[in-house]
Design a protein around this motif. Structure first.
Motif, mmCIF file in Angstrom:
data_model
loop_
_atom_site.group_PDB
_atom_site.id
_atom_site.type_symbol
_atom_site.label_atom_id
_atom_site.label_comp_id
_atom_site.label_asym_id
_atom_site.label_seq_id
_atom_site.Cartn_x
_atom_site.Cartn_y
_atom_site.Cartn_z
ATOM 1 N N ASN A 19 -4.216 1.659 19.402
ATOM 2 C CA ASN A 19 -4.370 0.905 18.173
ATOM 3 C C ASN A 19 -2.973 0.554 17.664
ATOM 4 N N ARG A 62 -7.654 -2.573 16.369
ATOM 5 C CA ARG A 62 -8.151 -1.611 17.350
ATOM 6 C C ARG A 62 -7.720 -1.971 18.762
ATOM 7 N N TYR A 97 -9.430 7.247 15.477
ATOM 8 C CA TYR A 97 -10.209 6.346 14.646
ATOM 9 C C TYR A 97 -9.546 5.986 13.318
ATOM 10 N N SER A 98 -8.573 6.729 12.899
ATOM 11 C CA SER A 98 -7.968 6.459 11.602
ATOM 12 C C SER A 98 -7.151 5.175 11.626
ATOM 13 N N THR A 99 -7.283 4.368 10.562
ATOM 14 C CA THR A 99 -6.460 3.171 10.446
ATOM 15 C C THR A 99 -5.134 3.482 9.773
#
Length: 119
Positions: free
Chosen positions: A32, A51, A101-103
């Motif tokens: 990402n 992503r 998964y963290s942005t």
């Protein structure tokens, strides 16, 4: 992983800039990518995220509709197109690579590039 950001500069309010960040050292397509910024006297803040697998994008509310994050896996590069710039966008901008998964996360960071928006 090494990240090299460029494209910052001085621009008038309402103008545009495009930041680029070149990734090297690992497989770019597996990470990402995100942009963060740190304004004078403030903590570093999330700006945008894309992503690795779906190209889904996420933005801070303050930049939605004005900034666009994109990636070119063939060039190992992530971009941040910044339009309708405001003086409050003035900051050092950092690109970051991450997994998971963290942005709001960066496992690897590049050196920043300064964006200055004059009123």
């Amino acid at each position: 992983v090494q990240l090299q950001a460029c494209g910052g500069g001085l621009v008038q309010a309402g103008g545009s800039l495009r930041l680029s960040c070149v990734f090297s050292g690992r497989t770019f397509g597996s990470y990402n990518m995100g942009w963060f910024r740190q304004a004078p006297g403030k903590e570093r803040a999330f700006v945008a995220h894309i992503r690795w697998n779906t190209d889904s994008t996420y933005y801070a509310d303050s930049v939605k509709g004005r900034f666009t994050i994109s990636r070119d896996n063939a060039k190992n590069t992530v971009y941040l197109q910044m339009d309708s710039l405001k003086p409050e966008d003035t900051a050092v901008y950092y690109c970051a690579a991450s997994i998971g998964y963290s942005t709001n996360r960066g496992d690897y960071w590049g050196k920043g590039t300064l964006v200055t928006v004059s009123s």
